[in-house]
Design a protein around this motif. Sequence first.
Motif, PDB file in Angstrom:
ATOM      1  N   VAL A   1       0.725  -1.202   0.045  1.00  0.00           N
ATOM      2  CA  VAL A   1      -0.009  -0.076  -0.314  1.00  0.00           C
ATOM      3  C   VAL A   1       0.852   1.278   0.072  1.00  0.00           C
ATOM      4  O   VAL A   1       0.616   2.267  -0.812  1.00  0.00           O
ATOM      5  CB  VAL A   1      -0.915  -0.007   1.173  1.00  0.00           C
ATOM      6  CG1 VAL A   1      -1.643   1.236   1.566  1.00  0.00           C
ATOM      7  CG2 VAL A   1      -1.939  -0.932   0.911  1.00  0.00           C
TER       8      VAL A   1
ATOM      9  N   VAL B   1       2.297   2.037  -3.522  1.00  0.00           N
ATOM     10  CA  VAL B   1       1.436   2.492  -4.351  1.00  0.00           C
ATOM     11  C   VAL B   1       1.583   4.018  -4.144  1.00  0.00           C
ATOM     12  O   VAL B   1       1.640   4.968  -4.998  1.00  0.00           O
ATOM     13  CB  VAL B   1       0.167   1.989  -4.174  1.00  0.00           C
ATOM     14  CG1 VAL B   1      -0.811   2.820  -5.156  1.00  0.00           C
ATOM     15  CG2 VAL B   1       0.076   0.578  -4.764  1.00  0.00           C
ATOM     16  N   ARG B   2       1.285   4.353  -2.657  1.00  0.00           N
ATOM     17  CA  ARG B   2       1.325   5.667  -2.315  1.00  0.00           C
ATOM     18  C   ARG B   2       2.620   6.389  -2.997  1.00  0.00           C
ATOM     19  O   ARG B   2       2.561   7.592  -3.210  1.00  0.00           O
ATOM     20  CB  ARG B   2       1.173   6.112  -0.777  1.00  0.00           C
ATOM     21  CG  ARG B   2       0.762   7.307  -0.214  1.00  0.00           C
ATOM     22  CD  ARG B   2       0.285   7.286   1.004  1.00  0.00           C
ATOM     23  NE  ARG B   2       1.291   6.588   1.722  1.00  0.00           N
ATOM     24  CZ  ARG B   2       1.305   5.575   2.564  1.00  0.00           C
ATOM     25  NH1 ARG B   2       0.288   5.002   2.379  1.00  0.00           N
ATOM     26  NH2 ARG B   2       2.572   5.231   3.381  1.00  0.00           N
TER      27      ARG B   2
ATOM     28  N   ARG C   1       2.702   0.526  -9.322  1.00  0.00           N
ATOM     29  CA  ARG C   1       1.662   1.193  -9.969  1.00  0.00           C
ATOM     30  C   ARG C   1       0.254   0.841  -9.242  1.00  0.00           C
ATOM     31  O   ARG C   1      -0.200  -0.362  -8.801  1.00  0.00           O
ATOM     32  CB  ARG C   1       1.587   0.840 -11.481  1.00  0.00           C
ATOM     33  CG  ARG C   1       1.271  -0.519 -11.866  1.00  0.00           C
ATOM     34  CD  ARG C   1       1.114  -0.801 -13.215  1.00  0.00           C
ATOM     35  NE  ARG C   1       0.950  -2.169 -13.759  1.00  0.00           N
ATOM     36  CZ  ARG C   1       1.643  -3.085 -13.764  1.00  0.00           C
ATOM     37  NH1 ARG C   1       2.834  -2.809 -13.815  1.00  0.00           N
ATOM     38  NH2 ARG C   1       1.002  -4.167 -14.493  1.00  0.00           N
ATOM     39  N   PRO C   2      -0.706   1.932  -9.355  1.00  0.00           N
ATOM     40  CA  PRO C   2      -1.986   1.789  -8.879  1.00  0.00           C
ATOM     41  C   PRO C   2      -2.639   0.826  -9.805  1.00  0.00           C
ATOM     42  O   PRO C   2      -2.355   0.562 -10.854  1.00  0.00           O
ATOM     43  CB  PRO C   2      -2.514   2.958  -8.901  1.00  0.00           C
ATOM     44  CG  PRO C   2      -1.798   3.786  -9.875  1.00  0.00           C
ATOM     45  CD  PRO C   2      -0.380   3.259  -9.992  1.00  0.00           C
ATOM     46  N   GLY C   3      -3.840   0.326  -8.982  1.00  0.00           N
ATOM     47  CA  GLY C   3      -5.051  -0.521  -9.784  1.00  0.00           C
ATOM     48  C   GLY C   3      -4.544  -1.971  -9.573  1.00  0.00           C
ATOM     49  O   GLY C   3      -5.411  -2.932 -10.263  1.00  0.00           O
TER      50      GLY C   3
ATOM     51  N   LEU D   1      -3.315  -6.016  -4.622  1.00  0.00           N
ATOM     52  CA  LEU D   1      -2.214  -5.993  -3.712  1.00  0.00           C
ATOM     53  C   LEU D   1      -2.090  -7.395  -2.931  1.00  0.00           C
ATOM     54  O   LEU D   1      -1.083  -7.707  -2.560  1.00  0.00           O
ATOM     55  CB  LEU D   1      -2.284  -4.768  -2.951  1.00  0.00           C
ATOM     56  CG  LEU D   1      -2.113  -3.335  -3.512  1.00  0.00           C
ATOM     57  CD1 LEU D   1      -2.107  -2.423  -2.496  1.00  0.00           C
ATOM     58  CD2 LEU D   1      -0.858  -3.386  -4.407  1.00  0.00           C
TER      59      LEU D   1
ATOM     60  N   PRO E   1       5.420   1.259 -11.892  1.00  0.00           N
ATOM     61  CA  PRO E   1       4.682   2.319 -12.862  1.00  0.00           C
ATOM     62  C   PRO E   1       5.081   2.121 -14.405  1.00  0.00           C
ATOM     63  O   PRO E   1       6.500   1.903 -14.221  1.00  0.00           O
ATOM     64  CB  PRO E   1       4.599   3.494 -12.424  1.00  0.00           C
ATOM     65  CG  PRO E   1       5.025   3.212 -10.867  1.00  0.00           C
ATOM     66  CD  PRO E   1       5.818   2.151 -10.764  1.00  0.00           C
TER      67      PRO E   1
END
Length: 213
Positions: free
Chosen positions: A157, A160-161, A166-168, A171, A212
């Motif tokens: 987490v 991602v922050r 990369r987000p999405g 996790l 990312p």
Amino acid sequence: MTEAGTAGSGTAAGAAPGTDAVPRGRPRSAAADSAITETVLRLLEEGVTIGELSIEGIARDAGVGKATVYRRWSGKNALLMDVLNSIDEPTPELAGESVRDDLVTIIDAIRRRGLAKRSSAVMRNIILQFQQVPELWKQYHDTVVVSRRDAMLGVLVRGVRTGEIRPGLDLELLGDIFAGPMLSRAMMRPGASLEDGLSESIVDTVLEGARPR
């Protein structure tokens, strides 16, 4: 019903409410704690099964009274959890700076536990027997395994922050992908290599696909 049978539920016959707490004014003896824990380890190493263990037998072999055991643990299950924790490597401290470094720390802890399990007949015996006693294995899972998974999820987490992952992505699935190769080698493939640097190799390989784009 024997004590061994009643202790399987986490309590034992004859244990009064609150007997797992040390009475006020009676300091707990580290020597007694050690003697009891070492006795359980010795008995398991000698091949005594969890079902055969009893509080009376443990107390007798440790040279203490049964009440001494009950002042420390509510029953056999609680005692066995402490015994396992005494030989299992604790969850490692995470620096909280680099996601990559924290992931390596988590995965390398799995590697070291695998090495310890291979070299320790006691640990192999205890883990195997815990898996055969559903209530003990559930307690181990809920208190130990879940905390380790939560530590992994927390790192992801954060990744991602901070833009390191990369987000999405799912996790929880990503955590399984990081841990899976080491768990497979450490727990399911007794002859597989657990060499130094393996944790870094796994993390870097998986992280490359999770960065990312």
